[in-house]
Design a protein around this motif. Structure first.
Motif, PDB file in Angstrom:
ATOM      1  N   ARG A  92       0.843  -1.202   0.000  1.00 35.81           N
ATOM      2  CA  ARG A  92       0.000   0.000   0.000  1.00 35.81           C
ATOM      3  C   ARG A  92       0.876   1.249   0.000  1.00 35.81           C
ATOM      4  N   GLY A  93       0.230   2.389  -0.177  1.00 33.18           N
ATOM      5  CA  GLY A  93       0.902   3.674  -0.064  1.00 33.18           C
ATOM      6  C   GLY A  93       2.101   3.857  -0.975  1.00 33.18           C
ATOM      7  N   ILE A  94       3.167   4.398  -0.408  1.00 34.82           N
ATOM      8  CA  ILE A  94       4.376   4.682  -1.176  1.00 34.82           C
ATOM      9  C   ILE A  94       4.970   3.413  -1.763  1.00 34.82           C
ATOM     10  N   GLY A  95       5.036   2.360  -0.953  1.00 33.78           N
ATOM     11  CA  GLY A  95       5.612   1.108  -1.429  1.00 33.78           C
ATOM     12  C   GLY A  95       4.886   0.548  -2.632  1.00 33.78           C
ATOM     13  N   ARG A  96       3.568   0.650  -2.608  1.00 39.78           N
ATOM     14  CA  ARG A  96       2.773   0.155  -3.743  1.00 39.78           C
ATOM     15  C   ARG A  96       3.151   0.879  -5.034  1.00 39.78           C
ATOM     16  N   ARG A  97       3.245   2.216  -4.973  1.00 37.41           N
ATOM     17  CA  ARG A  97       3.575   2.968  -6.187  1.00 37.41           C
ATOM     18  C   ARG A  97       4.995   2.677  -6.659  1.00 37.41           C
ATOM     19  N   ILE A  98       5.908   2.460  -5.716  1.00 40.12           N
ATOM     20  CA  ILE A  98       7.265   2.089  -6.124  1.00 40.12           C
ATOM     21  C   ILE A  98       7.238   0.768  -6.876  1.00 40.12           C
ATOM     22  N   ALA A  99       6.534  -0.217  -6.323  1.00 36.94           N
ATOM     23  CA  ALA A  99       6.439  -1.524  -6.965  1.00 36.94           C
ATOM     24  C   ALA A  99       5.843  -1.412  -8.361  1.00 36.94           C
ATOM     25  N   GLU A 100       4.783  -0.621  -8.488  1.00 39.90           N
ATOM     26  CA  GLU A 100       4.123  -0.486  -9.789  1.00 39.90           C
ATOM     27  C   GLU A 100       5.009   0.198 -10.813  1.00 39.90           C
ATOM     28  N   LEU A 101       5.721   1.245 -10.396  1.00 43.60           N
ATOM     29  CA  LEU A 101       6.596   1.952 -11.324  1.00 43.60           C
ATOM     30  C   LEU A 101       7.767   1.076 -11.771  1.00 43.60           C
ATOM     31  N   LEU A 102       8.395   0.396 -10.823  1.00 42.07           N
ATOM     32  CA  LEU A 102       9.546  -0.433 -11.179  1.00 42.07           C
ATOM     33  C   LEU A 102       9.128  -1.609 -12.054  1.00 42.07           C
ATOM     34  N   ALA A 103       7.967  -2.181 -11.766  1.00 41.93           N
ATOM     35  CA  ALA A 103       7.457  -3.269 -12.615  1.00 41.93           C
ATOM     36  C   ALA A 103       7.157  -2.737 -14.012  1.00 41.93           C
ATOM     37  N   GLY A 104       6.634  -1.510 -14.083  1.00 40.88           N
ATOM     38  CA  GLY A 104       6.364  -0.901 -15.380  1.00 40.88           C
ATOM     39  C   GLY A 104       7.621  -0.666 -16.195  1.00 40.88           C
ATOM     40  N   ASP A 105       8.753  -0.554 -15.516  1.00 45.72           N
ATOM     41  CA  ASP A 105      10.044  -0.391 -16.192  1.00 45.72           C
ATOM     42  C   ASP A 105      10.656  -1.725 -16.604  1.00 45.72           C
ATOM     43  N   GLY A 106       9.934  -2.805 -16.351  1.00 44.04           N
ATOM     44  CA  GLY A 106      10.404  -4.118 -16.774  1.00 44.04           C
ATOM     45  C   GLY A 106      11.089  -4.942 -15.703  1.00 44.04           C
ATOM     46  N   MET A 107      11.092  -4.473 -14.459  1.00 43.32           N
ATOM     47  CA  MET A 107      11.705  -5.252 -13.392  1.00 43.32           C
ATOM     48  C   MET A 107      10.767  -6.351 -12.905  1.00 43.32           C
ATOM     49  N   ASP A 108      11.343  -7.467 -12.526  1.00 47.39           N
ATOM     50  CA  ASP A 108      10.600  -8.550 -11.879  1.00 47.39           C
ATOM     51  C   ASP A 108      10.573  -8.214 -10.392  1.00 47.39           C
ATOM     52  N   VAL A 109       9.407  -7.836  -9.880  1.00 49.52           N
ATOM     53  CA  VAL A 109       9.295  -7.275  -8.535  1.00 49.52           C
ATOM     54  C   VAL A 109       8.838  -8.324  -7.528  1.00 49.52           C
ATOM     55  N   VAL A 110       9.584  -8.423  -6.427  1.00 49.25           N
ATOM     56  CA  VAL A 110       9.143  -9.192  -5.267  1.00 49.25           C
ATOM     57  C   VAL A 110       8.797  -8.176  -4.193  1.00 49.25           C
ATOM     58  N   LEU A 111       7.532  -8.090  -3.829  1.00 48.77           N
ATOM     59  CA  LEU A 111       7.118  -7.145  -2.795  1.00 48.77           C
ATOM     60  C   LEU A 111       6.714  -7.912  -1.541  1.00 48.77           C
ATOM     61  N   THR A 112       6.995  -7.323  -0.400  1.00 49.93           N
ATOM     62  CA  THR A 112       6.687  -8.001   0.855  1.00 49.93           C
ATOM     63  C   THR A 112       5.568  -7.277   1.606  1.00 49.93           C
ATOM     64  N   TYR A 113       4.953  -8.022   2.488  1.00 55.82           N
ATOM     65  CA  TYR A 113       3.895  -7.479   3.333  1.00 55.82           C
ATOM     66  C   TYR A 113       3.950  -8.204   4.666  1.00 55.82           C
ATOM     67  N   ARG A 114       3.300  -7.632   5.666  1.00 61.17           N
ATOM     68  CA  ARG A 114       3.234  -8.289   6.965  1.00 61.17           C
ATOM     69  C   ARG A 114       1.843  -8.845   7.238  1.00 61.17           C
ATOM     70  N   ARG A 115       0.818  -7.980   7.135  1.00 67.73           N
ATOM     71  CA  ARG A 115      -0.552  -8.412   7.414  1.00 67.73           C
ATOM     72  C   ARG A 115      -1.489  -8.269   6.220  1.00 67.73           C
ATOM     73  N   GLU A 116      -1.159  -7.352   5.311  1.00 71.13           N
ATOM     74  CA  GLU A 116      -2.081  -6.994   4.238  1.00 71.13           C
ATOM     75  C   GLU A 116      -1.949  -7.944   3.048  1.00 71.13           C
ATOM     76  N   ALA A 117      -2.285  -9.214   3.247  1.00 68.08           N
ATOM     77  CA  ALA A 117      -2.142 -10.205   2.172  1.00 68.08           C
ATOM     78  C   ALA A 117      -3.035  -9.875   0.978  1.00 68.08           C
ATOM     79  N   GLU A 118      -4.278  -9.510   1.249  1.00 68.29           N
ATOM     80  CA  GLU A 118      -5.194  -9.207   0.149  1.00 68.29           C
ATOM     81  C   GLU A 118      -4.729  -7.984  -0.637  1.00 68.29           C
ATOM     82  N   SER A 119      -4.256  -6.976   0.067  1.00 65.01           N
ATOM     83  CA  SER A 119      -3.754  -5.779  -0.612  1.00 65.01           C
ATOM     84  C   SER A 119      -2.527  -6.107  -1.458  1.00 65.01           C
ATOM     85  N   ALA A 120      -1.625  -6.920  -0.904  1.00 65.79           N
ATOM     86  CA  ALA A 120      -0.434  -7.306  -1.649  1.00 65.79           C
ATOM     87  C   ALA A 120      -0.804  -8.092  -2.902  1.00 65.79           C
ATOM     88  N   ASP A 121      -1.757  -9.018  -2.759  1.00 64.74           N
ATOM     89  CA  ASP A 121      -2.201  -9.789  -3.924  1.00 64.74           C
ATOM     90  C   ASP A 121      -2.830  -8.882  -4.978  1.00 64.74           C
TER      91      ASP A 121
END
Length: 276
Positions: free
Chosen positions: A6-35
């Motif tokens: 969520r938040g800043i981390g989510r946008r970072i993940a989306e931007l880097l993935a949009g640049d062609g990176m294979d992104v592994v993102l982590t979460y602690r409790r927000e499994a549905e949000s991460a999915d």
């Protein structure tokens, strides 16, 4: 990257993935949000997967790298975005509060950087997300603010040590960024509301997750290959100003009235440019 649900981390993940990176993102409790983030990235043609991570646990950090970057798989960019702490006055911070805050925000960053560097044989990028509490003191923020200052110090030390391996280490320090966390903090009793804070920012607005994500994106790019050991401040100018704030000046504010005050308190109209 840590904290990508969520938040800043989510946008970072989306931007880097949009640049062609294979992104592994982590979460602690927000499994549905991460999915949901992963699904959104995949719908846009990107590559991403989510991994549950408890930052306080060294074993969990080791498991992350074993599961996602085993068998000599290369890692190009590490982004440490997740953070957590107790927003309490000094007198109310327990030993447990301090230990958990340090383990989550500081120790985890060092452990992540150690393990990431081992998987960057041809060089890479490490970027930490911090906040303006690292160099400004304000109520209820002592624990995490001090932790973020420690992270920025680690950024400098890691940059000096990892530079010969072609690994850059930097931080992006955010001001008032429009996220759920910001509204939670400024919604607490006794803390001035955002209606008070926003006019004090020279840019006269909150920052956005995109503002932060674009800064991280730059530091993770080839164009930032000779920048290391630094903290890029993304705060709309908030930390370069001091009281009295322009938004709190009266009618005598020369920047708004077109007048200048004399030492005696009288005013005269400033002449147009070029006139005497």
């Amino acid at each position: 990257m840590t904290g990508g649900s969520r938040g800043i981390g989510r946008r970072i993940a989306e931007l880097l993935a949009g640049d062609g990176m294979d992104v592994v993102l982590t979460y602690r409790r927000e499994a549905e949000s991460a999915d949901a983030v992963v699904e959104g990235i995949r719908r846009q043609g990107g590559s991403a997967r989510a991994h549950r991570l408890e930052l306080e646990s060294e074993a969990d950090i080791d498991r992350l790298f074993e599961d996602e970057f085993g068998d000599g798989e290369r890692l190009d960019v590490l982004v440490a975005s997740a953070a957590a702490s107790a927003f309490r006055p000094l007198a109310e911070l327990s030993t447990r509060n301090l230990e958990r805050s340090w383990a989550t925000n500081v120790r985890s960053f060092v452990l992540l950087a150690q393990r990431a560097a081992q998987r960057m044989p041809a060089g890479g990028r490490i970027v930490a997300v911090t906040s303006y509490g690292s160099h400004r003191a304000f109520p209820l923020y002592g624990a995490i603010g001090s932790d973020k200052a420690a992270v920025e110090s680690w950024v400098r030390h890691l940059a000096g040590e990892l530079g010969p391996a072609g690994i850059t280490v930097n931080a992006v320090n955010g001001g008032l960024i429009d996220t759920d966390s910001l509204h939670h903090f400024y919604g607490q009793g006794g803390v001035p509301g955002l209606d008070v804070m926003i006019p004090r920012i020279p840019m006269a607005r909150l920052g956005t997750p995109d503002d932060m994500a674009e800064a991280v994106r730059f530091l993770a790019s080839p164009g930032a290959g000779y920048i290391t050991g630094h903290t890029l401040v993304v705060d709309g100018g908030m930390t370069v100003v001091a009281p009295p704030f322009r938004s709190e000046l009266g009618r005598d504010d020369p920047t708004r009235s077109g007048t200048e005050s004399t030492p005696e308190g009288r005013q005269h109209t400033a002449p147009p440019q070029g006139e005497r």
